[in-house]
Design a protein around this motif. Structure first.
Motif, PDB file in Angstrom:
ATOM      1  N   THR A   1       0.842  -1.198   0.000  1.00 50.44           N
ATOM      2  CA  THR A   1       0.000   0.000   0.000  1.00 50.44           C
ATOM      3  C   THR A   1       0.874   1.243   0.000  1.00 50.44           C
ATOM      4  O   THR A   1       1.893   1.287   0.692  1.00 50.44           O
ATOM      5  CB  THR A   1      -0.915   0.020   1.236  1.00 50.44           C
ATOM      6  OG1 THR A   1      -1.616  -1.215   1.316  1.00 50.44           O
ATOM      7  CG2 THR A   1      -1.912   1.160   1.169  1.00 50.44           C
ATOM      8  N   ASP A   2       0.480   2.252  -0.752  1.00 56.63           N
ATOM      9  CA  ASP A   2       1.232   3.501  -0.823  1.00 56.63           C
ATOM     10  C   ASP A   2       1.377   4.116   0.562  1.00 56.63           C
ATOM     11  O   ASP A   2       0.400   4.229   1.326  1.00 56.63           O
ATOM     12  CB  ASP A   2       0.515   4.478  -1.755  1.00 56.63           C
ATOM     13  CG  ASP A   2       1.216   5.818  -1.832  1.00 56.63           C
ATOM     14  OD1 ASP A   2       2.359   5.860  -2.332  1.00 56.63           O
ATOM     15  OD2 ASP A   2       0.632   6.813  -1.365  1.00 56.63           O
TER      16      ASP A   2
ATOM     17  N   GLU B   1       1.946   7.180   1.573  1.00 52.34           N
ATOM     18  CA  GLU B   1       1.190   8.413   1.796  1.00 52.34           C
ATOM     19  C   GLU B   1      -0.283   8.119   2.044  1.00 52.34           C
ATOM     20  O   GLU B   1      -0.935   8.822   2.814  1.00 52.34           O
ATOM     21  CB  GLU B   1       1.360   9.355   0.599  1.00 52.34           C
ATOM     22  CG  GLU B   1       2.762   9.918   0.455  1.00 52.34           C
ATOM     23  CD  GLU B   1       3.247  10.616   1.726  1.00 52.34           C
ATOM     24  OE1 GLU B   1       2.457  11.402   2.305  1.00 52.34           O
ATOM     25  OE2 GLU B   1       4.383  10.358   2.148  1.00 52.34           O
ATOM     26  N   THR B   2      -0.794   7.092   1.404  1.00 48.56           N
ATOM     27  CA  THR B   2      -2.191   6.694   1.638  1.00 48.56           C
ATOM     28  C   THR B   2      -2.374   6.220   3.066  1.00 48.56           C
ATOM     29  O   THR B   2      -3.368   6.559   3.728  1.00 48.56           O
ATOM     30  CB  THR B   2      -2.598   5.571   0.663  1.00 48.56           C
ATOM     31  OG1 THR B   2      -2.477   6.052  -0.673  1.00 48.56           O
ATOM     32  CG2 THR B   2      -4.033   5.120   0.908  1.00 48.56           C
TER      33      THR B   2
ATOM     34  N   GLN C   1      -2.693   9.004   5.712  1.00 48.42           N
ATOM     35  CA  GLN C   1      -3.917   9.806   5.742  1.00 48.42           C
ATOM     36  C   GLN C   1      -4.901   9.230   6.762  1.00 48.42           C
ATOM     37  O   GLN C   1      -4.828   8.066   7.146  1.00 48.42           O
ATOM     38  CB  GLN C   1      -4.561   9.816   4.350  1.00 48.42           C
ATOM     39  CG  GLN C   1      -3.676  10.403   3.267  1.00 48.42           C
ATOM     40  CD  GLN C   1      -3.254  11.822   3.549  1.00 48.42           C
ATOM     41  OE1 GLN C   1      -4.091  12.655   3.920  1.00 48.42           O
ATOM     42  NE2 GLN C   1      -1.978  12.121   3.378  1.00 48.42           N
TER      43      GLN C   1
ATOM     44  N   ARG D   1     -10.001   5.700   6.119  1.00 52.27           N
ATOM     45  CA  ARG D   1     -11.218   5.781   5.315  1.00 52.27           C
ATOM     46  C   ARG D   1     -11.879   4.399   5.286  1.00 52.27           C
ATOM     47  O   ARG D   1     -11.193   3.377   5.356  1.00 52.27           O
ATOM     48  CB  ARG D   1     -10.894   6.212   3.876  1.00 52.27           C
ATOM     49  CG  ARG D   1     -10.277   7.592   3.806  1.00 52.27           C
ATOM     50  CD  ARG D   1      -9.801   7.919   2.410  1.00 52.27           C
ATOM     51  NE  ARG D   1      -8.915   6.910   1.835  1.00 52.27           N
ATOM     52  CZ  ARG D   1      -7.642   6.729   2.216  1.00 52.27           C
ATOM     53  NH1 ARG D   1      -7.129   7.474   3.178  1.00 52.27           N
ATOM     54  NH2 ARG D   1      -6.905   5.806   1.650  1.00 52.27           N
TER      55      ARG D   1
ATOM     56  N   LYS E   1      -8.738   1.644   5.673  1.00 53.02           N
ATOM     57  CA  LYS E   1      -7.366   1.913   5.238  1.00 53.02           C
ATOM     58  C   LYS E   1      -6.930   3.305   5.681  1.00 53.02           C
ATOM     59  O   LYS E   1      -7.602   4.292   5.408  1.00 53.02           O
ATOM     60  CB  LYS E   1      -7.258   1.795   3.719  1.00 53.02           C
ATOM     61  CG  LYS E   1      -5.866   2.055   3.165  1.00 53.02           C
ATOM     62  CD  LYS E   1      -5.832   1.965   1.636  1.00 53.02           C
ATOM     63  CE  LYS E   1      -6.070   0.541   1.164  1.00 53.02           C
ATOM     64  NZ  LYS E   1      -5.869   0.407  -0.305  1.00 53.02           N
ATOM     65  N   GLY E   2      -5.760   3.378   6.348  1.00 54.70           N
ATOM     66  CA  GLY E   2      -5.208   4.654   6.777  1.00 54.70           C
ATOM     67  C   GLY E   2      -4.958   4.691   8.269  1.00 54.70           C
ATOM     68  O   GLY E   2      -5.190   3.708   8.984  1.00 54.70           O
TER      69      GLY E   2
END
Length: 263
Positions: free
Chosen positions: A85-86, A88-89, A92, A95, A107-108
Motif C-alpha cells: 500500500t502507498d 502516503e495513503t 492519511q 477511510r 485503510k489509513g
C-alpha cells in the motif's frame, strides 16, 4: 603599571598603520564567515530538533513512519512481508470503503474521531457488512478500542490481506473479530503505547495515564480471547520500533483464530 585608555588607542592606531587594507578586508571577511557558520549550526540544530519532535509526535499518528525499524531481538526481526500500500495513503486519516462480498475496507491511520465515523458507516450499511479488512499503521488507542468493541458487538470478522499493514494500535482492532485472519505476506506488529495528547503531563500524570490505558487494553484483549503474550511483546518494544509478529506467534497468542486463521 596599568595601561591607560590613551595608550591602548595609540597601540591600536600603530597596529592599524602596519596592516594594509587587503589584510583588514580579509580579516573582516573571516569574522563574518565565522559568525555565519555559527548561526547556520544553530539553525540546523533547531530545525533538526523540530523535525525529530514532529516525527515522534504522539499526538499526530500520521507523522510517524509507516513502517518503524524492527525490534533488534525477537522473531522475526524484520517485516515478514512487503507492504504494498502507498505510504502516503496509509498516513492519511482512515477511510472506510464498502467492497464486494460484505467487506468493509478500513485503510489509513486511526485518527481521533475514527471510531465515530466507523460506527456511522456500519450503521448505514446495516447487516450487509460481514468482514472488516484492515490496512493501517495504527494511531489513536481509544478509537482502536471503540472500533474493536463495535466489531465484536456486531459479530464481524477481521482480516489483514497480503501486502497490507496492521501495526501499533491496529492489532487491537483486529482482535475484535469473531474470526481473525492474517494472510501470508501481511505485516503485523506491535509496540508500547505513549501519550497521545498535546497536553503537557507531569511525570506522575503521564505514568498514571499509561497505567490506566494499559489496564484498559489488557482487559479488552483478555475479553477478545487474546493471551497475555501479545501485550507483553508490545510492552517490551520501544514506541519508535516495531515487534513484527510471526505466523507462529500470532497463532500462539490467539491473534488469529477461526476457520482460516493465518493463510
Amino acid at each position: 603599571m596599568r595601561p591607560t585608555a590613551g595608550g591602548a588607542i595609540n597601540a591600536l592606531t600603530r597596529f592599524s598603520a602596519k596592516v594594509d587594507d587587503g589584510q583588514m578586508m580579509r580579516a573582516f571577511f573571516y569574522i563574518l564567515l565565522a559568525a555565519a557558520l555559527i548561526f547556520v549550526v544553530i539553525d540546523f540544530r533547531e530545525i533538526a530538533g523540530q523535525n525529530a519532535a514532529a516525527a515522534l509526535d504522539p499526538a499526530n499518528p500520521m507523522s510517524e513512519p509507516v513502517l518503524p525499524p524492527a525490534l533488534t531481538t525477537g522473531e522475526p526481526e524484520d517485516a515478514p512481508g512487503e507492504v504494498t500500500t502507498d505510504a502516503e495513503t496509509l498516513k492519511q486519516a482512515i477511510r472506510f470503503e464498502l467492497q464486494p462480498g460484505g467487506v468493509m475496507l478500513a485503510k489509513g491511520a486511526i485518527d481521533p474521531g475514527a471510531a465515530a465515523r466507523f460506527a456511522a458507516e456500519i450503521e448505514a450499511r446495516g447487516e450487509y457488512v460481514k468482514v472488516v479488512q484492515l490496512d493501517s499503521p495504527g494511531g489513536s488507542v481509544s478509537d482502536a478500542l471503540a472500533m474493536s468493541k463495535l466489531i465484536r458487538d456486531r459479530q464481524l470478522n477481521t482480516i489483514v490481506e497480503k501486502g497490507a499493514l496492521c501495526a501499533s494500535s491496529c492489532p487491537i482492532v483486529l482482535s475484535g473479530g469473531v474470526e481473525r485472519t492474517v494472510a501470508e505476506g501481511a505485516v503485523v506488529g506491535v509496540h508500547q503505547i505513549f501519550n497521545g495528547t498535546r497536553e503537557k503531563l507531569s511525570p506522575d500524570m503521564a505514568m498514571s495515564e499509561a497505567q490506566r490505558t494499559t489496564a484498559t487494553i489488557t482487559r479488552h484483549l483478555d475479553a477478545m480471547g487474546i493471551k497475555p503474550g501479545l501485550w507483553q511483546r508490545a510492552m517490551e518494544t520501544p514506541p519508535d520500533r516495531l515487534a513484527y509478529l510471526s505466523v507462529k506467534e500470532m497463532r500462539e497468542v490467539g491473534l488469529t483464530r477461526g476457520a482460516e486463521g493465518v493463510r
